[in-house]
Design an enzyme around this catalytic site. Structure first.
Site, PDB file in Angstrom:
ATOM      1  N   THR A  20       0.847  -1.199   0.071  1.00  0.00           N
ATOM      2  CA  THR A  20       0.662   0.444   0.280  1.00  0.00           C
ATOM      3  C   THR A  20       0.653   0.747  -0.128  1.00  0.00           C
ATOM      4  O   THR A  20       2.017   1.615   0.568  1.00  0.00           O
ATOM      5  CB  THR A  20      -1.144  -0.094   1.219  1.00  0.00           C
ATOM      6  OG1 THR A  20      -1.600   1.661   1.407  1.00  0.00           O
ATOM      7  CG2 THR A  20       0.017  -0.511   2.624  1.00  0.00           C
ATOM      8  N   ASP A  21       0.415   2.577  -0.387  1.00  0.00           N
ATOM      9  CA  ASP A  21       1.074   3.909  -0.525  1.00  0.00           C
ATOM     10  C   ASP A  21       1.225   3.786   0.573  1.00  0.00           C
ATOM     11  O   ASP A  21       1.309   4.916   1.132  1.00  0.00           O
ATOM     12  CB  ASP A  21       0.196   4.938  -1.555  1.00  0.00           C
ATOM     13  CG  ASP A  21      -1.653   4.792  -0.852  1.00  0.00           C
ATOM     14  OD1 ASP A  21      -2.045   4.520   0.159  1.00  0.00           O
ATOM     15  OD2 ASP A  21      -1.738   6.461  -1.047  1.00  0.00           O
ATOM     16  N   GLU A  22       0.004   3.408   1.835  1.00  0.00           N
ATOM     17  CA  GLU A  22       0.230   4.608   3.184  1.00  0.00           C
ATOM     18  C   GLU A  22       1.594   4.175   4.004  1.00  0.00           C
ATOM     19  O   GLU A  22       2.233   4.581   4.730  1.00  0.00           O
ATOM     20  CB  GLU A  22      -0.650   3.603   4.109  1.00  0.00           C
ATOM     21  CG  GLU A  22      -2.201   3.432   3.682  1.00  0.00           C
ATOM     22  CD  GLU A  22      -3.201   3.622   4.830  1.00  0.00           C
ATOM     23  OE1 GLU A  22      -3.101   3.344   6.105  1.00  0.00           O
ATOM     24  OE2 GLU A  22      -4.279   3.307   4.408  1.00  0.00           O
ATOM     25  N   TYR A  57      -1.219  -0.198  11.066  1.00  0.00           N
ATOM     26  CA  TYR A  57      -1.938  -0.999   9.722  1.00  0.00           C
ATOM     27  C   TYR A  57      -0.644  -0.842   9.386  1.00  0.00           C
ATOM     28  O   TYR A  57      -0.410  -1.711   8.837  1.00  0.00           O
ATOM     29  CB  TYR A  57      -3.453  -0.710   9.247  1.00  0.00           C
ATOM     30  CG  TYR A  57      -2.921  -0.610   7.524  1.00  0.00           C
ATOM     31  CD1 TYR A  57      -3.666  -2.617   7.294  1.00  0.00           C
ATOM     32  CD2 TYR A  57      -3.097  -0.269   6.913  1.00  0.00           C
ATOM     33  CE1 TYR A  57      -3.547  -2.566   5.375  1.00  0.00           C
ATOM     34  CE2 TYR A  57      -3.315  -0.218   5.753  1.00  0.00           C
ATOM     35  CZ  TYR A  57      -3.001  -1.686   5.012  1.00  0.00           C
ATOM     36  OH  TYR A  57      -3.325  -1.445   3.813  1.00  0.00           O
ATOM     37  N   LYS A 107       2.123  -2.790   7.419  1.00  0.00           N
ATOM     38  CA  LYS A 107       2.865  -3.702   5.557  1.00  0.00           C
ATOM     39  C   LYS A 107       3.924  -3.156   5.433  1.00  0.00           C
ATOM     40  O   LYS A 107       4.459  -4.172   4.850  1.00  0.00           O
ATOM     41  CB  LYS A 107       1.593  -2.716   5.112  1.00  0.00           C
ATOM     42  CG  LYS A 107       0.104  -2.688   5.502  1.00  0.00           C
ATOM     43  CD  LYS A 107      -0.195  -4.698   4.884  1.00  0.00           C
ATOM     44  CE  LYS A 107       0.256  -4.565   3.011  1.00  0.00           C
ATOM     45  NZ  LYS A 107      -1.004  -5.151   3.010  1.00  0.00           N
TER      46      LYS A 107
HETATM   47  P1  NAD Z   1     -10.211  -6.951   2.457  1.00  0.00           P
HETATM   48  O1  NAD Z   1     -10.145  -6.531   4.456  1.00  0.00           O
HETATM   49  O2  NAD Z   1     -11.108  -7.002   1.798  1.00  0.00           O
HETATM   50  O3  NAD Z   1      -9.696  -8.625   2.451  1.00  0.00           O
HETATM   51  C1  NAD Z   1      -8.397  -9.757   3.431  1.00  0.00           C
HETATM   52  C2  NAD Z   1      -9.010 -11.107   2.979  1.00  0.00           C
HETATM   53  O4  NAD Z   1      -8.191 -11.290   3.557  1.00  0.00           O
HETATM   54  C3  NAD Z   1     -10.415 -11.253   3.860  1.00  0.00           C
HETATM   55  O5  NAD Z   1     -10.887 -12.121   2.735  1.00  0.00           O
HETATM   56  C4  NAD Z   1      -9.868 -11.917   4.725  1.00  0.00           C
HETATM   57  O6  NAD Z   1     -10.728 -13.265   4.711  1.00  0.00           O
HETATM   58  C5  NAD Z   1      -9.077 -12.674   4.586  1.00  0.00           C
HETATM   59  N1  NAD Z   1      -7.382 -13.392   5.883  1.00  0.00           N
HETATM   60  C6  NAD Z   1      -7.379 -11.858   6.387  1.00  0.00           C
HETATM   61  N2  NAD Z   1      -6.540 -12.345   7.230  1.00  0.00           N
HETATM   62  C7  NAD Z   1      -6.407 -14.024   7.040  1.00  0.00           C
HETATM   63  C8  NAD Z   1      -5.528 -15.025   7.609  1.00  0.00           C
HETATM   64  N3  NAD Z   1      -4.688 -14.670   8.813  1.00  0.00           N
HETATM   65  N4  NAD Z   1      -5.433 -15.978   6.209  1.00  0.00           N
HETATM   66  C9  NAD Z   1      -6.222 -16.467   5.802  1.00  0.00           C
HETATM   67  N5  NAD Z   1      -6.968 -15.533   4.953  1.00  0.00           N
HETATM   68  C10 NAD Z   1      -6.539 -14.447   5.725  1.00  0.00           C
HETATM   69  O7  NAD Z   1      -8.472  -6.521   2.491  1.00  0.00           O
HETATM   70  P2  NAD Z   1      -8.378  -6.111   0.661  1.00  0.00           P
HETATM   71  O8  NAD Z   1      -9.006  -3.815   0.871  1.00  0.00           O
HETATM   72  O9  NAD Z   1      -9.462  -6.140  -0.427  1.00  0.00           O
HETATM   73  O10 NAD Z   1      -6.832  -5.902   0.362  1.00  0.00           O
HETATM   74  C11 NAD Z   1      -6.149  -6.779   0.202  1.00  0.00           C
HETATM   75  C12 NAD Z   1      -4.770  -6.266   0.393  1.00  0.00           C
HETATM   76  O11 NAD Z   1      -4.385  -5.159  -0.962  1.00  0.00           O
HETATM   77  C13 NAD Z   1      -4.306  -6.401   1.445  1.00  0.00           C
HETATM   78  O12 NAD Z   1      -3.384  -6.648   1.655  1.00  0.00           O
HETATM   79  C14 NAD Z   1      -3.911  -4.598   1.846  1.00  0.00           C
HETATM   80  O13 NAD Z   1      -3.304  -4.298   2.768  1.00  0.00           O
HETATM   81  C15 NAD Z   1      -3.224  -3.948   0.059  1.00  0.00           C
HETATM   82  N6  NAD Z   1      -4.119  -2.928  -0.775  1.00  0.00           N
HETATM   83  C16 NAD Z   1      -5.847  -2.763  -0.395  1.00  0.00           C
HETATM   84  C17 NAD Z   1      -6.118  -0.785  -0.959  1.00  0.00           C
HETATM   85  C18 NAD Z   1      -7.372  -0.731  -0.627  1.00  0.00           C
HETATM   86  O14 NAD Z   1      -7.422   0.301  -0.919  1.00  0.00           O
HETATM   87  N7  NAD Z   1      -8.405  -1.736   0.196  1.00  0.00           N
HETATM   88  C19 NAD Z   1      -4.907  -0.125  -1.028  1.00  0.00           C
HETATM   89  C20 NAD Z   1      -3.702  -1.026  -1.417  1.00  0.00           C
HETATM   90  C21 NAD Z   1      -3.313  -2.310  -0.850  1.00  0.00           C
HETATM   91  O1  DAU Z   2      -4.233   4.021   0.687  1.00  0.00           O
HETATM   92  C1  DAU Z   2      -4.221   3.056   0.535  1.00  0.00           C
HETATM   93  C2  DAU Z   2      -5.116   2.456   2.173  1.00  0.00           C
HETATM   94  O2  DAU Z   2      -5.978   2.968   1.626  1.00  0.00           O
HETATM   95  C3  DAU Z   2      -5.508   0.676   2.043  1.00  0.00           C
HETATM   96  O3  DAU Z   2      -3.828   0.406   2.306  1.00  0.00           O
HETATM   97  C4  DAU Z   2      -6.182   0.501   3.215  1.00  0.00           C
HETATM   98  O4  DAU Z   2      -6.563  -1.373   3.157  1.00  0.00           O
HETATM   99  C5  DAU Z   2      -7.425   0.969   2.875  1.00  0.00           C
HETATM  100  O5  DAU Z   2      -8.157   0.702   3.997  1.00  0.00           O
HETATM  101  C6  DAU Z   2      -7.119   2.399   2.942  1.00  0.00           C
HETATM  102  O6  DAU Z   2      -7.028   2.818   3.828  1.00  0.00           O
HETATM  103  P1  DAU Z   2      -7.684   4.923   4.156  1.00  0.00           P
HETATM  104  O7  DAU Z   2      -7.337   4.418   5.358  1.00  0.00           O
HETATM  105  O8  DAU Z   2      -7.186   5.723   3.572  1.00  0.00           O
HETATM  106  O9  DAU Z   2      -8.916   4.522   4.356  1.00  0.00           O
HETATM  107  P2  DAU Z   2     -10.438   4.715   5.115  1.00  0.00           P
HETATM  108  O10 DAU Z   2     -11.384   4.166   4.153  1.00  0.00           O
HETATM  109  O11 DAU Z   2     -11.256   4.077   5.519  1.00  0.00           O
HETATM  110  O12 DAU Z   2     -10.927   5.605   4.868  1.00  0.00           O
HETATM  111  C7  DAU Z   2      -9.826   6.718   3.771  1.00  0.00           C
HETATM  112  C8  DAU Z   2     -10.218   8.306   4.090  1.00  0.00           C
HETATM  113  O13 DAU Z   2     -11.432   8.932   4.193  1.00  0.00           O
HETATM  114  C9  DAU Z   2      -9.691   8.291   5.171  1.00  0.00           C
HETATM  115  O14 DAU Z   2      -8.828   9.486   5.009  1.00  0.00           O
HETATM  116  C10 DAU Z   2     -10.128   8.250   6.394  1.00  0.00           C
HETATM  117  C11 DAU Z   2     -11.656   8.850   6.350  1.00  0.00           C
HETATM  118  N1  DAU Z   2     -13.057   8.495   6.574  1.00  0.00           N
HETATM  119  C12 DAU Z   2     -12.888   7.630   6.875  1.00  0.00           C
HETATM  120  C13 DAU Z   2     -14.309   6.431   7.280  1.00  0.00           C
HETATM  121  C14 DAU Z   2     -14.475   5.005   7.384  1.00  0.00           C
HETATM  122  C15 DAU Z   2     -14.387   9.340   6.829  1.00  0.00           C
HETATM  123  O15 DAU Z   2     -14.030  10.806   7.091  1.00  0.00           O
HETATM  124  N2  DAU Z   2     -14.579   8.851   7.888  1.00  0.00           N
HETATM  125  C16 DAU Z   2     -15.181   7.868   7.835  1.00  0.00           C
HETATM  126  O16 DAU Z   2     -16.090   7.019   8.231  1.00  0.00           O
END
Ligand code: NAD
Ligand code: DAU
Length: 346
Positions: free
Chosen positions: A125-127, A150, A154
Site C-alpha cells: 500500500t501507499d500508506e 496497519y 504493511k
Molecule cells: P479485505 O479486508 O477486503 O480482505 C482481506 C481478506 O484476507 C479477507 O478475505 C480475509 O478473510 C482474508 N484474511 C485475513 N486474514 C487472513 C489470514 N490470517 N489467513 C487467510 N486469509 C486471511 O482487504 P482488501 O481491501 O481486499 O485488501 C487486500 C490487500 O490489498 C491487503 O493486503 C491490503 O493491505 C492491500 N491494499 C488495499 C488497498 C485498499 O484500498 N483496500 C489499497 C492498497 C493495498
Molecule cells: O491508501 C491505501 C489504503 O487505503 C489501504 O492500504 C487500506 O487497506 C485501505 O483501508 C485504505 O486506507 P485509508 O485509511 O486511506 O482508507 P479509508 O477508506 O478507511 O479512509 C479513507 C479516508 O476517509 C481517510 O482519510 C479516513 C476518511 N474517513 C474514513 C471513514 C471510514 C472518514 O472521514 N470517515 C469514515 O467514516
C-alpha cells in the site's frame, strides 16, 4: 498457470480472482482465505462453479497448511492479498493486524523459499510512505514513514518480502497501490460506508475537517496492474500503482450525497482518526514506463458504477452489515464520539 491467491474472498482479492478467470482460459486459481469478518464467499459466486477455481479455508499463519499447499499444488506464483486491511480497526484492536500481516507474510515467504516458488507478488500500500506535504509524490525509493499499526505492519511485511529476495533470491515483487474502490468493498472503508449510509438515508460521518487527500484507484485497474506485473514485472522490484485521482475526502462524500439525492446537511464532522495521515500521493511513473499499464476508469465513471452496484445489491449490504459490523460501528463512531464529549465536559 496455477496461482495461489491469499485473501481471495476479500474486496481486491475477489476482484483479482474474477478478472483472472474471465480473462485467461489457461489460468487456474487456488484461493486460501480464513474468512475473517472481511472475507465473503458471496464475492466469488460468479466463479464458484468454475473447474479452474478452488477455495481452501485456512489461515496464512499456519505453516503446516501453507507448506503442504505449496508442496502438493506446486503453484507457479503466489499473489498475496490476505491482510487485516483497515486502519481504524488496527487502531482499536492491533494484535490481529501484526499476526496476519507480519507472521502470515513470513509464513508464506518461508514456505515459498523452501518449495522454490517461481514468483511471489506481495500486495502492499501507499500508506507505508506516510503523510506527504504538497507537492511531494512518493516514488518507490521514498523513505518509509508509516503512522498506524496497519501501515507499520504493511511496511514491515514489505521489508520482509524484500529480504527474501536479497537474501535467498526468492523472486519477489512488491506492489504499493493507492486507495481502491469499487463493488464488493466492505462498508467500513470511506466510499462503501458513505454509499451504504446514503442509500439508507443515514448520516455521512467525515473525520475531522475532511480535507485529507487520498488518490482513488478503481479496483479493476489495480487488478489489471497486478496481472501485468505477474507477467512483466522485474524480480526484486517495487512498483507503485496509483489512480491519478487525488481528492479531499469531503469532496468525495459530497459527490456521493449528491448522487444519492441527499442534502449536504447529512454530512457530519465527527471525531478524527488518531494519527490521521493528511495526504497520500504516489508516482506511478515506473509501472507506466516499464509495462505500459495505466488506469482506465476515471473517478466519475468508477463512482457511478460503484453506487449502481450497491444500489442493485441491497441483500449483500444487509448481510455484511448485520452482526459484527454493528458492534464495530458502535465502537468506532458512537463510543468514540461519546468519549470525546465526556472528556470535554470533564
Ligand atoms: P479485505 O479486508 O477486503 O480482505 C482481506 C481478506 O484476507 C479477507 O478475505 C480475509 O478473510 C482474508 N484474511 C485475513 N486474514 C487472513 C489470514 N490470517 N489467513 C487467510 N486469509 C486471511 O482487504 P482488501 O481491501 O481486499 O485488501 C487486500 C490487500 O490489498 C491487503 O493486503 C491490503 O493491505 C492491500 N491494499 C488495499 C488497498 C485498499 O484500498 N483496500 C489499497 C492498497 C493495498
Ligand atoms: O491508501 C491505501 C489504503 O487505503 C489501504 O492500504 C487500506 O487497506 C485501505 O483501508 C485504505 O486506507 P485509508 O485509511 O486511506 O482508507 P479509508 O477508506 O478507511 O479512509 C479513507 C479516508 O476517509 C481517510 O482519510 C479516513 C476518511 N474517513 C474514513 C471513514 C471510514 C472518514 O472521514 N470517515 C469514515 O467514516
Amino acid at each position: 498457470m496455477k496461482i495461489l491467491v491469499t485473501g481471495g474472498a476479500g474486496f481486491i482479492g475477489s476482484a483479482f480472482v474474477r478478472l483472472m478467470l474471465a480473462s485467461d482460459p489457461a489460468v487456474r486459481i487456488l484461493n486460501l482465505d480464513k474468512l475473517t469478518y472481511a472475507g465473503n464467499l458471496e464475492n466469488l459466486e460468479p466463479v464458484a462453479s468454475s473447474p479452474r477455481y478452488r477455495f481452501i479455508s485456512g489461515d496464512i499463519c499456519d505453516p503446516a497448511l501453507v507448506d503442504r499447499l505449496l508442496l502438493d499444488e506446486k503453484p507457479d506464483a503466489v499473489v498475496h492479498f490476505a491482510a487485516e486491511s483497515h486502519v481504524d480497526r488496527s487502531i482499536l484492536t492491533p494484535a490481529p493486524v501484526f499476526e496476519t500481516n507480519l507472521r502470515g507474510t513470513f509464513t508464506l515467504l518461508e514456505a515459498a523459499r523452501v518449495r522454490r516458488l517461481g514468483r511471489f507478488l506481495h500486495v502492499s500500500t501507499d500508506e507505508v510512505y506516510g503523510s506527504l506535504e504538497e507537492p511531494l509524490e512518493a516514488s518507490e525509493d521514498f523513505p518509509l514513514n508509516p503512522s498506524s499499526p496497519y501501515s507499520a505492519s504493511k511496511a514491515g511485511s514489505d521489508l520482509l518480502a524484500r529480504s527474501y529476495f536479497l537474501t535467498y533470491g526468492l523472486p519477489v515483487i512488491v506492489t504499493r497501490a493507492s486507495n481502491n474502490y469499487g463493488p464488493y468493498q466492505f462498508p467500513e472503508k470511506l466510499i462503501p460506508l458513505m454509499i451504504s449510509n446514503a442509500l439508507e438515508g443515514g448520516s455521512l460521518p467525515v473525520y475531522g475537517d475532511g480535507m485529507q487527500v487520498r488518490d482513488w484507484l478503481y479496483v479493476d485497474d489495480h487488478c489489471r496492474a497486478l496481472r501485468t506485473l505477474l507477467e512483466k514485472g522485474r524480480e526484486g522490484e517495487i512498483y507503485n500503482i496509483g489512480g491519478s485521482c487525488s481528492l479531499p475526502n469531503l469532496e468525495v462524500v459530497r459527490r456521493i450525497a449528491a448522487a444519492a439525492g441527499l442534502p449536504a446537511s447529512r454530512i457530519t464532522h465527527v471525531v478524527d482518526r488518531p494519527g490521521h495521515d493528511r495526504r497520500y500521493a504516489l508516482s506511478s511513473r515506473k509501472i507506466v514506463s516499464e509495462t505500459g499499464w495505466r488506469p482506465q476508469v476515471g473517478f466519475e465513471e468508477g463512482l457511478a458504477r460503484t453506487i449502481e452496484w450497491y444500489r442493485s445489491n441491497p441483500g449483500w449490504i444487509e448481510r455484511v452489515k448485520s452482526g459484527e459490523y454493528r458492534s464495530y460501528y458502535q465502537r468506532n463512531y458512537l463510543d468514540r464520539e461519546r468519549e470525546l464529549r465526556d472528556a470535554r465536559r470533564a
